[in-house]
Design a protein around this motif. Sequence first.
Motif, PDB file in Angstrom:
ATOM      1  N   SER A  22      21.779  94.036  66.155  1.00  0.00           N
ATOM      2  CA  SER A  22      20.655  94.657  66.868  1.00  0.00           C
ATOM      3  C   SER A  22      19.339  93.999  66.481  1.00  0.00           C
ATOM      4  N   PHE A  23      18.414  94.073  67.409  1.00  0.00           N
ATOM      5  CA  PHE A  23      17.055  93.567  67.179  1.00  0.00           C
ATOM      6  C   PHE A  23      16.149  94.781  67.243  1.00  0.00           C
ATOM      7  N   GLY A  24      15.681  95.267  66.109  1.00  0.00           N
ATOM      8  CA  GLY A  24      14.909  96.505  66.109  1.00  0.00           C
ATOM      9  C   GLY A  24      15.768  97.594  66.730  1.00  0.00           C
ATOM     10  N   GLY A  25      15.261  98.205  67.779  1.00  0.00           N
ATOM     11  CA  GLY A  25      16.024  99.279  68.432  1.00  0.00           C
ATOM     12  C   GLY A  25      17.025  98.782  69.471  1.00  0.00           C
ATOM     13  N   ILE A  26      16.999  97.470  69.775  1.00  0.00           N
ATOM     14  CA  ILE A  26      17.881  96.958  70.845  1.00  0.00           C
ATOM     15  C   ILE A  26      19.230  96.578  70.274  1.00  0.00           C
ATOM     16  N   LYS A  27      20.286  97.223  70.798  1.00  0.00           N
ATOM     17  CA  LYS A  27      21.638  96.873  70.351  1.00  0.00           C
ATOM     18  C   LYS A  27      22.163  95.758  71.256  1.00  0.00           C
ATOM     19  N   ALA A  28      22.168  94.540  70.731  1.00  0.00           N
ATOM     20  CA  ALA A  28      22.632  93.405  71.537  1.00  0.00           C
ATOM     21  C   ALA A  28      24.152  93.368  71.577  1.00  0.00           C
ATOM     22  N   LEU A  29      24.811  93.732  70.469  1.00  0.00           N
ATOM     23  CA  LEU A  29      26.276  93.746  70.410  1.00  0.00           C
ATOM     24  C   LEU A  29      26.722  94.982  69.622  1.00  0.00           C
ATOM     25  N   GLY A  46      29.707  88.597  81.898  1.00  0.00           N
ATOM     26  CA  GLY A  46      29.041  89.896  81.859  1.00  0.00           C
ATOM     27  C   GLY A  46      27.674  89.783  82.505  1.00  0.00           C
ATOM     28  N   PRO A  47      27.123  90.911  82.936  1.00  0.00           N
ATOM     29  CA  PRO A  47      25.810  90.892  83.587  1.00  0.00           C
ATOM     30  C   PRO A  47      24.710  90.380  82.651  1.00  0.00           C
ATOM     31  N   ASN A  48      23.531  90.094  83.203  1.00  0.00           N
ATOM     32  CA  ASN A  48      22.401  89.628  82.380  1.00  0.00           C
ATOM     33  C   ASN A  48      22.114  90.621  81.261  1.00  0.00           C
ATOM     34  N   GLY A  49      21.868  90.070  80.078  1.00  0.00           N
ATOM     35  CA  GLY A  49      21.524  90.925  78.940  1.00  0.00           C
ATOM     36  C   GLY A  49      22.729  91.597  78.298  1.00  0.00           C
ATOM     37  N   ALA A  50      23.947  91.205  78.697  1.00  0.00           N
ATOM     38  CA  ALA A  50      25.164  91.856  78.181  1.00  0.00           C
ATOM     39  C   ALA A  50      25.464  91.493  76.733  1.00  0.00           C
ATOM     40  N   GLY A  51      24.857  90.402  76.249  1.00  0.00           N
ATOM     41  CA  GLY A  51      25.087  90.010  74.856  1.00  0.00           C
ATOM     42  C   GLY A  51      25.885  88.721  74.704  1.00  0.00           C
ATOM     43  N   LYS A  52      26.049  87.980  75.789  1.00  0.00           N
ATOM     44  CA  LYS A  52      26.896  86.769  75.764  1.00  0.00           C
ATOM     45  C   LYS A  52      26.306  85.700  74.841  1.00  0.00           C
ATOM     46  N   SER A  53      25.035  85.341  75.066  1.00  0.00           N
ATOM     47  CA  SER A  53      24.409  84.304  74.217  1.00  0.00           C
ATOM     48  C   SER A  53      24.323  84.785  72.778  1.00  0.00           C
ATOM     49  N   SER A  54      24.042  86.076  72.588  1.00  0.00           N
ATOM     50  CA  SER A  54      23.975  86.613  71.225  1.00  0.00           C
ATOM     51  C   SER A  54      25.305  86.413  70.513  1.00  0.00           C
ATOM     52  N   MET A  55      26.401  86.583  71.252  1.00  0.00           N
ATOM     53  CA  MET A  55      27.725  86.395  70.646  1.00  0.00           C
ATOM     54  C   MET A  55      27.896  84.958  70.183  1.00  0.00           C
ATOM     55  N   VAL A  62      23.368  81.318  64.137  1.00  0.00           N
ATOM     56  CA  VAL A  62      21.933  81.390  64.435  1.00  0.00           C
ATOM     57  C   VAL A  62      21.461  82.847  64.299  1.00  0.00           C
ATOM     58  N   TYR A  63      22.301  83.785  64.741  1.00  0.00           N
ATOM     59  CA  TYR A  63      22.024  85.207  64.534  1.00  0.00           C
ATOM     60  C   TYR A  63      22.970  85.745  63.457  1.00  0.00           C
ATOM     61  N   HIS A  64      22.477  86.715  62.701  1.00  0.00           N
ATOM     62  CA  HIS A  64      23.291  87.291  61.631  1.00  0.00           C
ATOM     63  C   HIS A  64      23.608  88.742  61.931  1.00  0.00           C
ATOM     64  N   PHE A  94      23.298  74.452  74.892  1.00  0.00           N
ATOM     65  CA  PHE A  94      22.408  75.583  75.113  1.00  0.00           C
ATOM     66  C   PHE A  94      22.172  75.852  76.595  1.00  0.00           C
ATOM     67  N   GLN A  95      21.719  77.099  76.874  1.00  0.00           N
ATOM     68  CA  GLN A  95      21.433  77.522  78.243  1.00  0.00           C
ATOM     69  C   GLN A  95      20.322  76.644  78.822  1.00  0.00           C
ATOM     70  N   ASN A  96      19.266  76.448  78.033  1.00  0.00           N
ATOM     71  CA  ASN A  96      18.210  75.523  78.450  1.00  0.00           C
ATOM     72  C   ASN A  96      18.421  74.240  77.663  1.00  0.00           C
ATOM     73  N   ASP A 186      27.046  77.197  76.524  1.00  0.00           N
ATOM     74  CA  ASP A 186      26.267  78.298  77.096  1.00  0.00           C
ATOM     75  C   ASP A 186      25.817  77.916  78.507  1.00  0.00           C
ATOM     76  N   GLU A 187      26.497  78.456  79.475  1.00  0.00           N
ATOM     77  CA  GLU A 187      26.239  78.193  80.900  1.00  0.00           C
ATOM     78  C   GLU A 187      26.171  76.696  81.224  1.00  0.00           C
ATOM     79  N   PRO A 188      27.281  75.992  81.022  1.00  0.00           N
ATOM     80  CA  PRO A 188      27.260  74.539  81.228  1.00  0.00           C
ATOM     81  C   PRO A 188      27.007  74.110  82.668  1.00  0.00           C
TER      82      PRO A 188
HETATM   83  N1  LIG Z   1      16.007  86.949  69.496  1.00  0.00           N
HETATM   84  C1  LIG Z   1      16.007  88.140  70.114  1.00  0.00           C
HETATM   85  N2  LIG Z   1      15.061  89.074  69.842  1.00  0.00           N
HETATM   86  C2  LIG Z   1      15.063  90.273  70.451  1.00  0.00           C
HETATM   87  N3  LIG Z   1      15.993  90.646  71.365  1.00  0.00           N
HETATM   88  C3  LIG Z   1      16.953  89.757  71.681  1.00  0.00           C
HETATM   89  C4  LIG Z   1      17.024  88.453  71.082  1.00  0.00           C
HETATM   90  N4  LIG Z   1      18.094  87.794  71.586  1.00  0.00           N
HETATM   91  C5  LIG Z   1      18.667  88.635  72.467  1.00  0.00           C
HETATM   92  N5  LIG Z   1      17.988  89.815  72.524  1.00  0.00           N
HETATM   93  C6  LIG Z   1      18.330  90.977  73.346  1.00  0.00           C
HETATM   94  O1  LIG Z   1      19.705  91.228  73.195  1.00  0.00           O
HETATM   95  C7  LIG Z   1      20.287  91.618  74.446  1.00  0.00           C
HETATM   96  C8  LIG Z   1      21.409  90.644  74.785  1.00  0.00           C
HETATM   97  O2  LIG Z   1      20.835  89.377  75.125  1.00  0.00           O
HETATM   98  P1  LIG Z   1      21.671  88.061  75.396  1.00  0.00           P
HETATM   99  O3  LIG Z   1      20.709  86.964  75.645  1.00  0.00           O
HETATM  100  O4  LIG Z   1      22.663  87.907  74.329  1.00  0.00           O
HETATM  101  O5  LIG Z   1      22.422  88.462  76.761  1.00  0.00           O
HETATM  102  P2  LIG Z   1      23.178  87.515  77.792  1.00  0.00           P
HETATM  103  O6  LIG Z   1      24.390  88.268  78.222  1.00  0.00           O
HETATM  104  O7  LIG Z   1      23.379  86.171  77.211  1.00  0.00           O
HETATM  105  O8  LIG Z   1      22.133  87.458  78.987  1.00  0.00           O
HETATM  106  P3  LIG Z   1      21.872  86.312  80.118  1.00  0.00           P
HETATM  107  O9  LIG Z   1      23.076  86.287  81.005  1.00  0.00           O
HETATM  108  O10 LIG Z   1      20.664  86.835  80.822  1.00  0.00           O
HETATM  109  O11 LIG Z   1      21.624  85.029  79.378  1.00  0.00           O
HETATM  110  C9  LIG Z   1      19.168  91.647  75.453  1.00  0.00           C
HETATM  111  O12 LIG Z   1      18.675  92.958  75.542  1.00  0.00           O
HETATM  112  C10 LIG Z   1      18.127  90.712  74.841  1.00  0.00           C
HETATM  113  O13 LIG Z   1      16.829  91.052  75.264  1.00  0.00           O
END
Ligand SMILES: Nc1ncnc2c1ncn2[C@@H]1O[C@H](COP(=O)(O)OP(=O)(O)OP(=O)(O)O)[C@@H](O)[C@H]1O
Length: 264
Positions: A22-29, A46-55, A62-64, A94-96, A186-188
């Motif tokens: 999680s990032f503060g209050g946001i639960k990414a996974l 998964g839809p945008n923001g689902a947590g794919k890149s975070s995984m 890169v994330y802990h 990377f995505q970008n 990541d999104e090749p």
């Molecule tokens: N470095 C960060 N700081 C704060 N919040 C983050 C960070 N990285 C990801 N998040 C949040 O974690 C959640 C998951 O994001 P993530 O980028 O993993 O999703 P995603 O499935 O890859 O989305 P997309 O398909 O849009 O790339 C989102 O709410 C995002 O805003």
Amino acid sequence: MNSGKVHHTGDIILKIDNIALSFGGIKALTDVSFQVRKHEILAIIGPNGAGKSSMLNCINGVYHPQDGAITFKGETRKQMRPHIAAKQGIARTFQNIALFKGMSVLDNIMTGRNLMMKTRFWQQAIYWGAAQREEIEHRKKVEEIIRFLQIESVRKTMVSQLSYGLQKRVELGRALAAEPDLLLLDEPMAGMNVEEKQDMCRFILEVNEQFGTTIILIEHDMGVVMDLSDRVVVLEYGRKIADGTPDEVRSNQTVIDAYLGVSH
Ligand SMILES: Nc1ncnc2c1ncn2[C@@H]1O[C@H](COP(=O)(O)OP(=O)(O)OP(=O)(O)O)[C@@H](O)[C@H]1O
């Protein structure tokens, strides 16, 4: 696009156990677990923001994650570190696009070999011959990758002058230069036209077949996902909602609802 993917996978190479990030209050996974077998192509969708890149960012350190564990090639860690992930054989795109835009294709791919270079700068001054031999070996490998990806004609071209599709191919080349056991993409195909997507699909399959590389990819194009992957993990709001073969996932009602936006 029909890839004719041959399904033959081995032992488990990567195990993700109950990851929470999680990032503060946001639960990414939240409590995400899945396994990847050697030689498998696994798609995370998964839809945008689902947590794919975070995984992917947890897998390569890169994330802990605050909770859970990641086991790669039998070694379990609560938190991975990027340099350890790279040393253990995990490479990433990377995505970008993250290339050195002012450098040539060849030099960009060469940077992917950095970790493997044994002689350091001060050693090069003393062991000049050894350093030269090493450089020649690395260049040979890089030239092989350039041939494999069919980018010989642009090997000396500055990356900024290439089309988006070719830049993505160079980024794949740089990741391959590290000779990874596990490749994270990541999104090749993002932003590519149909022809560029077909090329990239072919290269991903060839990497998997010829080098035996295990691949995890994030992809939004369902046609590509269904064609390329052995298995698919579906995330929604940071939780895993399904995991199975492309056919199983495609007919899973929870997945259909998630994609059609049915509230539940
Ligand atoms: N470095 C960060 N700081 C704060 N919040 C983050 C960070 N990285 C990801 N998040 C949040 O974690 C959640 C998951 O994001 P993530 O980028 O993993 O999703 P995603 O499935 O890859 O989305 P997309 O398909 O849009 O790339 C989102 O709410 C995002 O805003």
